[in-house]
Design an enzyme around this catalytic site. Structure first.
Site, PDB file in Angstrom:
ATOM      1  N   GLN A  96      36.073  53.500   5.841  1.00 57.01           N
ATOM      2  CA  GLN A  96      37.520  53.471   5.648  1.00 57.01           C
ATOM      3  C   GLN A  96      38.170  54.742   6.160  1.00 57.01           C
ATOM      4  OE1 GLN A  96      38.789  50.567   4.347  1.00 57.01           O
ATOM      5  NE2 GLN A  96      40.669  51.391   5.162  1.00 57.01           N
TER       6      GLN A  96
ATOM      7  N   HIS B  45      39.275  55.567   9.997  1.00 59.24           N
ATOM      8  CA  HIS B  45      40.442  54.992  10.661  1.00 59.24           C
ATOM      9  C   HIS B  45      41.394  56.088  11.140  1.00 59.24           C
ATOM     10  CE1 HIS B  45      40.035  50.666  10.329  1.00 59.24           C
ATOM     11  NE2 HIS B  45      39.582  50.799   9.099  1.00 59.24           N
TER      12      HIS B  45
ATOM     13  N   GLU C   9      44.270  47.509  -0.714  1.00 58.43           N
ATOM     14  CA  GLU C   9      44.126  46.595   0.413  1.00 58.43           C
ATOM     15  C   GLU C   9      42.738  45.950   0.383  1.00 58.43           C
ATOM     16  OE1 GLU C   9      44.222  46.820   5.316  1.00 58.43           O
ATOM     17  OE2 GLU C   9      43.977  48.638   4.126  1.00 58.43           O
ATOM     18  N   HIS C  10      41.706  46.780   0.267  1.00 63.10           N
ATOM     19  CA  HIS C  10      40.328  46.305   0.173  1.00 63.10           C
ATOM     20  C   HIS C  10      39.757  46.758  -1.168  1.00 63.10           C
ATOM     21  CE1 HIS C  10      40.963  47.254   4.547  1.00 63.10           C
ATOM     22  NE2 HIS C  10      40.609  45.987   4.646  1.00 63.10           N
TER      23      HIS C  10
ATOM     24  N   ASP D   7      36.505  43.264   8.131  1.00 56.58           N
ATOM     25  CA  ASP D   7      37.251  43.767   9.281  1.00 56.58           C
ATOM     26  C   ASP D   7      36.989  42.955  10.533  1.00 56.58           C
ATOM     27  OD1 ASP D   7      38.659  45.768   8.071  1.00 56.58           O
ATOM     28  OD2 ASP D   7      37.356  47.400   8.721  1.00 56.58           O
TER      29      ASP D   7
ATOM     30  N   HIS E  61      81.840  19.292  -4.918  1.00 54.60           N
ATOM     31  CA  HIS E  61      80.435  18.946  -5.121  1.00 54.60           C
ATOM     32  C   HIS E  61      80.314  17.756  -6.078  1.00 54.60           C
ATOM     33  CE1 HIS E  61      79.516  22.808  -3.270  1.00 54.60           C
ATOM     34  NE2 HIS E  61      78.212  22.574  -3.374  1.00 54.60           N
TER      35      HIS E  61
END
Length: 438
Positions: free
Chosen positions: A262, A265, A330-331, A364, A423
């Site tokens: 991770q 990145h 996220e993960h 991924d 209406h």
């Protein structure tokens, strides 16, 4: 020794330290927003002229005409054949798994009849045209092309238009090969805010789309935010993140490598491990120090771990899941002996990886579920990219003459309560009779 913060939930001040850890700053998006607005306005007003100008100035690609920015379909197929066979086989295997998973996400139309004979339902339609933003040049992310384009293709989108910058004219065969495999229809060598603007508003050459998906830098993120409403977008992606909940039964070196995966990145990536086992946390810290020098991106990993990483000691696994739900990662890796036992306690996460043999890296590239996931705690209210993001749902109402009378009485009562007399009269006219259908 690699710098990575150590926190203990039993310590005084932990609540403040944890809050500071999970608080994400806005990044550069606000800083670049004014310039992005200028670029969007120029492309909207000048079309291809502005697109060519900004591509020349920002990407160093000097094209004589906007048509020269499009890569022919046959060039995509050539790129697919040009890459090494093992890479081609891996791309094909990953694409096949993504397609199988996406097929299970397809939503069907449905109808039912109520007690008064009225037919109600929902019709599902794919979007007409979708734009995919794919980083290009020296950055090779073919997996991102597959993850964004394949669900759109499975959903039945009529046309997929990809934009991918080629700084100085440098094309990436892996990215183009992935586009060929994913069924992308048209590819343009443009990037940045100007590419997002072209997709949103269209130019003489680049067609406007209904939705833009795919990651990018701060300029791309700001542009997507600014064109939302003119087009749909997938999400505003922030720095990537992983949270590992460990019970101490796993291999500390595996955990260290998952943190590295991770952190490599970029310097803003977040990698956190939470465990009630203090000895295990010590073993992971030792594994980090032992293994990090062998990593090609060791400098980036060290910076990310120092800035956003953490090893957190908690009282028990229940407290670990509580912290996880606050982070909404996220993960999320459940690196525990019985991961499914914990799953019911997990409320917020983009993707959950169960057990010691399910690293985030599988997600991924090739596991099957999409790797386009909510970041920055947005998993509290959003979901992974999927086929459903490329479909629309149309509500259906078909009232019979008999059923209209019942609906008219309800509608008229509520309409007059809101002060909307027309209406009420419109509804009551159907109850009074007149034209008939079945």
């Amino acid at each position: 020794m690699t710098k990575i913060r150590r926190l203990n939930s039993a310590d005084a001040g932990f609540a403040e330290d944890f809050t500071a850890l999970i608080d994400r700053a806005g990044g550069r998006e606000a800083e670049v927003a004014p310039r992005v607005a200028e670029i969007i306005a120029a492309v909207r007003a000048e079309g291809d002229v502005a697109l060519l100008r900004h591509t020349r100035e920002l990407d160093g690609l000097d094209a004589a005409a906007a048509a020269d920015l499009e890569i022919p379909r046959e060039a995509l197929e050539e790129a697919l054949m040009a890459i090494p066979g093992r890479q081609r086989d891996a791309l094909k295997a990953a694409a096949a798994r993504l397609i199988d998973y996406a097929e299970c996400q397809k939503t069907d139309s449905w109808e039912f009849e109520d007690g008064d004979g009225n037919t109600l339902g929902q019709t599902v339609r794919p979007l007409a045209r979708v734009g995919v933003y794919a980083p290009g040049g020296k950055a090779a992310y073919p997996s991102t092309v597959l993850m964004n384009a394949i669900p759109a293709k499975v959903a039945g989108v009529d046309e997929i238009v990809m934009v991918s910058p080629t700084p100085g004219g440098e094309r990436n065969d892996l990215v183009l090969a992935a586009a060929a495999l994913a069924g992308v229809d048209r590819v343009f060598t443009i990037g940045g805010a100007q590419a997002v603007a072209a997709l949103a508003y269209g130019t003489e050459t680049v067609p406007g789309v209904d939705k833009i998906v795919g990651p990018g830098n701060a300029y791309v993120a700001a542009a997507k935010r600014q064109v939302f409403g003119q087009v749909g977008i997938d999400m505003i992606a922030g720095p990537s993140e992983v949270l590992i909940i460990a019970d101490g039964t796993g291999d500390p070196e595996w955990a260290a490598l998952d943190l590295f995966a991770q952190a490599e990145h970029d310097e803003d990536a977040r990698a956190i491990l939470v465990s009630p086992d203090g000895d295990y946390l010590d073993a992971v810290a030792a594994a980090v120090d032992r293994l990090i020098d062998a990593q090609p991106r060791a400098a980036i990993i060290r910076a990310a771990l120092a800035k956003q990483g953490a090893l957190i000691k908690v009282r028990d696994i229940d407290e670990a899941t509580d912290l996880s739900n606050r982070i909404a990662p996220e993960h999320l890796e459940l690196a525990v002996a019985q991961p499914k036992v914990l799953l019911d306690a997990i409320r917020h996460a983009g993707a959950v990886f169960l057990g010691h043999h399910s690293p985030e890296a599988f997600g991924d590239y090739c596991a099957g579920p999409n790797h386009v996931l909510p970041t920055g705690r947005t998993a509290r209210f959003s979901s992974p990219l999927g086929v459903y993001d490329f479909q629309k749902r149309l509500s259906l109402i078909h009232a019979t003459p008999g059923g209209a009378a019942r609906l008219a009485s309800i509608a008229a009562e509520l309409a007059r309560g809101e002060g909307l007399e027309a209406h009420a009269q419109s509804a009551e006219a159907r109850a009074a009779g007149g034209a008939r259908d079945s």
